[in-house]
Design a protein around this motif. Structure first.
Motif, mmCIF file in Angstrom:
data_model
loop_
_atom_site.group_PDB
_atom_site.id
_atom_site.type_symbol
_atom_site.label_atom_id
_atom_site.label_comp_id
_atom_site.label_asym_id
_atom_site.label_seq_id
_atom_site.Cartn_x
_atom_site.Cartn_y
_atom_site.Cartn_z
ATOM 1 N N SER A 100 0.825 -1.208 0.000
ATOM 2 C CA SER A 100 0.000 0.000 0.000
ATOM 3 C C SER A 100 0.861 1.261 0.000
ATOM 4 O O SER A 100 1.857 1.357 0.710
ATOM 5 C CB SER A 100 -0.903 0.000 1.244
ATOM 6 O OG SER A 100 -1.499 1.262 1.397
ATOM 7 N N GLU A 132 -0.599 4.077 0.688
ATOM 8 C CA GLU A 132 -1.376 4.926 1.591
ATOM 9 C C GLU A 132 -0.477 5.663 2.591
ATOM 10 O O GLU A 132 0.357 5.046 3.247
ATOM 11 C CB GLU A 132 -2.363 4.033 2.361
ATOM 12 C CG GLU A 132 -3.586 4.740 2.869
ATOM 13 C CD GLU A 132 -4.715 4.783 1.840
ATOM 14 O OE1 GLU A 132 -4.564 4.223 0.729
ATOM 15 O OE2 GLU A 132 -5.734 5.398 2.161
ATOM 16 N N GLU A 181 -1.654 -2.174 -5.646
ATOM 17 C CA GLU A 181 -1.545 -2.423 -4.216
ATOM 18 C C GLU A 181 -2.253 -3.718 -3.851
ATOM 19 O O GLU A 181 -3.430 -3.894 -4.155
ATOM 20 C CB GLU A 181 -2.165 -1.259 -3.438
ATOM 21 C CG GLU A 181 -1.530 0.089 -3.756
ATOM 22 C CD GLU A 181 -2.260 1.241 -3.081
ATOM 23 O OE1 GLU A 181 -3.462 1.396 -3.301
ATOM 24 O OE2 GLU A 181 -1.593 1.973 -2.320
ATOM 25 N N LYS A 240 -5.298 4.051 -8.603
ATOM 26 C CA LYS A 240 -5.229 2.680 -8.084
ATOM 27 C C LYS A 240 -5.618 1.710 -9.175
ATOM 28 O O LYS A 240 -6.623 1.885 -9.845
ATOM 29 C CB LYS A 240 -6.141 2.534 -6.872
ATOM 30 C CG LYS A 240 -5.715 3.446 -5.757
ATOM 31 C CD LYS A 240 -6.129 2.952 -4.397
ATOM 32 C CE LYS A 240 -5.594 3.952 -3.385
ATOM 33 N NZ LYS A 240 -5.339 3.396 -2.097
#
Ligand SMILES: Cc1cc2nc3c(=O)[nH]c(=O)nc-3n(C[C@H](O)[C@H](O)[C@H](O)COP(=O)(O)OP(=O)(O)OC[C@H]3O[C@@H](n4cnc5c(N)ncnc54)[C@H](O)[C@@H]3O)c2cc1C
Lengths: 320, 258
Positions: A43, A45, A63, A172
């Motif tokens: 990830s 993030e 991801e 994504k």
């Protein structure tokens, strides 16, 4: 048309990913092409901010928990397909252990050339990579005519220099179907907090002059004081004092830190091959005629048993 | 079990390398050539497998006729035969071309395992075996410091920065070898003699279905230079306390590196 940078991660984005992004930004600007990036990992993030200032238009983020560790079965088709989709003209990766495998495999799939383990790359009507040859005794300019042209950059050889600018857009991507042939059975990672040799900004290396494994703590102590990774000469590795993963040189790791400190190392040509591109070389050796003094920036002629602890103390003092 | 070992003949990097007058190459006269050291580890690993359970080992190289000497060395270590992909002198081939040619040569042999050094020490390109694997659509692993074979699979330790991966690959597979995995043997004189009689076939690019154009180098060296020599070479004198103080000042205040 695009320049494409491969963002290497090991959980977090690696410093070399930002170095590659920095080089890619300058190449994209000179070539008049947009810069995009691929991220493959668990990830991204919370790390988007780190990618600000490199002029990356978009990060194609793949991801998935199963992508957290490198696998050529999974990573290679992703990069190949993104490169085709974006009509990439230049692909920049990192010359890490895994980055080299990825770049070589992608280059094969695209049928193009790759300058592996380059210490710089620039656009001059085409991609020109700077690459050490023959154990670093010669520096070559390699002009790559294939499209895309690929280069992997040696960690620490280019500075990550973000400019003002926004964080990139993150797109994504769905995890593609992959058939995994190789299976990752087990991973053994370095102990947390230890600085990785090839990416360290400072490396302190010990040689035969350390005298024996019982004295190795002198090197470790200086490394700790300087916030450095520990390296070693082959003499020390062959004697079994330390693991061969620490070896710097032609048949060991190649490092390019800001500061390389050689303690009790004579400076054999094969050792130089692994540390010659360091920005500043400091040598500590009791023999004033040691070869290492010919290639160092700063040298102290003296007994390392005295000099290293004193140096560690002085560094701790100024850093406190 | 059949194992192909890929080897490269390279200049000994202990040699002196002079930039040629054209500033695009190095002077090759007087260079001593050796088998790339990692390839020697790959050869040794193949021979260990052969000794443990029997295997046919074919050594494959690409280059001029002088490569035969390098290949005979591997045969003296224990390889059974050789295939030299012979290329015309002066033809500049890129990594993609080399890999295509070697992949074609490997495919003819249909080995269960392909071993090669993790890099050749002349250009440290670390890419040809990986390319061969991808071109043949074989699973592969690089920089392997431990290799075990069982039940049609290879279990390998793959070195990464500050750690390792243990990976299982179904055979056939391509594995590149790190030093530390073994100690290459010195060929014994009787084996050197025997090696001279072992079969060594030569194939051309044409035999492999490749044109000179297909393997053309698209990554030409356009300039070579000696690396930087502008080190300060400053010996910091005084007693230990003064010297370390001065070095720390230089690193911190002058170089802004500490
Ligand atoms: C094919 C090949 C590949 C090789 N690859 C590598 C490689 O990757 N990396 C590598 O490092 N080597 C490599 N070598 C080996 C290399 O040639 C040297 O043998 C090795 O680097 C020497 O290690 P050293 O400097 O620690 O030891 P030495 O050469 O023995 O030097 C020890 C130094 O310590 C100094 N000293 C001793 N006591 C003290 C003290 N108390 N205080 C301060 N100084 C002291 C001495 O003056 C001396 O200069 C390779 C060799 C070959 C043939």
């Amino acid at each position: 048309m695009s320049v494409l940078v491969l963002l290497e991660q090991r959980g977090e984005l690696k410093p070399c990913a930002l170095e590659a992004a920095s080089a890619a930004r300058d190449i994209a600007a000179a070539a008049g092409m947009p810069l995009n990036a691929v991220y493959i990992g668990q990830s991204l993030e919370g790390q988007e901010g780190k990618l600000a200032g490199y002029g990356i238009a978009k990060v194609y983020a793949y991801e998935h928990a199963s992508l957290s560790h490198y696998s050529n079965d999974a990573y290679v088709p992703i990069v190949r397909d993104v490169a085709r989709e974006l009509d990439a003209k230049v692909i920049i990766g990192s010359a890490t252990a895994l980055g080299k495998e990825l770049c070589a495999s992608v280059a094969a799939r695209l049928g193009v050339e790759l300058a592996q383990d380059a210490i710089g790359a620039a656009w001059a009507g085409g991609l020109v990579a700077k690459k050490p040859l023959y154990a670093g005794k010669v520096l070559a300019d390699v002009t790559i005519q294939s499209v895309p042209a690929m280069v992997s950059l040696r960690p620490n050889s280019v500075q990550a220099a973000p400019q003002d600018g926004p964080a990139p857009e993150i797109e994504k991507r769905a995890m593609p179907e992959v058939s995994l042939r190789s299976v990752l059975k087990e991973t053994a990672e370095a102990t947390a907090g230890k600085v990785e040799l090839t990416e360290a900004k400072i490396v302190v290396s010990g040689g035969r002059g350390v005298g024996g494994p019982e004295n190795w703590h002198i090197i470790e102590n200086l490394a700790e004081a300087m916030g450095a990774a520990v390296g070693a000469s082959r003499a020390v590795v062959d004697a079994g004092w330390v693991h061969h993963a620490l070896q710097v040189g032609q048949t060991g790791k190649v490092v390019s830190p800001d500061i390389y400190v050689a303690c009790g190392i004579s400076g054999a040509i094969q050792h130089q091959a692994g540390m010659r591109t360091s920005k500043i070389i400091v040598a500590i050796n009791k023999d004033p005629n040691a070869n290492i003094f010919k290639l160092c920036d700063y040298g102290i002629v003296g007994d390392l048993f005295e000099v290293c602890p004193a140096l560690a103390e002085e560094v701790r003092k100024v850093r406190a | 079990m059949k194992i192909a070992v890929l080897v490269k003949r390279v200049p000994d990097t202990a040699s002196v390398f002079k930039v040629a007058p054209d500033e695009k190459s190095v002077v090759t006269d007087g260079l001593k050539y050796i088998i790339s050291p990692y390839d020697e580890h790959a050869a040794e690993e193949a021979i260990k497998i052969q000794e443990a359970g029997g295997a046919e080992i074919v050594v494959i190289s690409l280059g001029g006729d002088d490569c035969q000497e390098t290949m005979r060395t591997v045969m003296a270590m224990g390889a059974d035969r050789g295939v030299l992909v012979s290329v015309p002198a002066g033809l500049s081939i890129g990594a993609h071309g080399v890999a295509q040619a070697l992949a074609a040569a490997v495919k003819r042999e249909a080995p269960d395992l392909v071993l090669a050094g993790k890099q050749a020490v002349d250009d440290d390109a670390s890419q040809v075996p990986e390319r061969v694997a991808e071109l043949l659509d074989l699973p592969h692993a690089s920089v392997v410091s431990k290799l075990e074979l069982a039940d049609g699979k290879a279990l390998v330790d793959r070195e990464i920065e500050g750690g390792k991966y243990r990976i299982e690959l179904p055979l056939p597979a391509v594995v590149t070898i790190e030093k530390g995995i073994n100690t290459p043997r010195y060929p014994k004189l009787p084996n050197i003699m025997k090696a001279k009689k072992k079969p060594l076939d030569t194939v051309t690019l044409e035999d492999l279905g490749l044109s000179a154009d297909a393997v053309k180098n698209q990554a030409e060296v356009t300039k070579v230079a000696s690396p930087r020599t502008d080190r300060r070479n400053q010996i910091v004198g005084g007693d230990t306390a003064d010297a370390v103080k001065e070095v720390v000042r230089l690193l911190r205040d002058e170089e802004k590196a500490l």
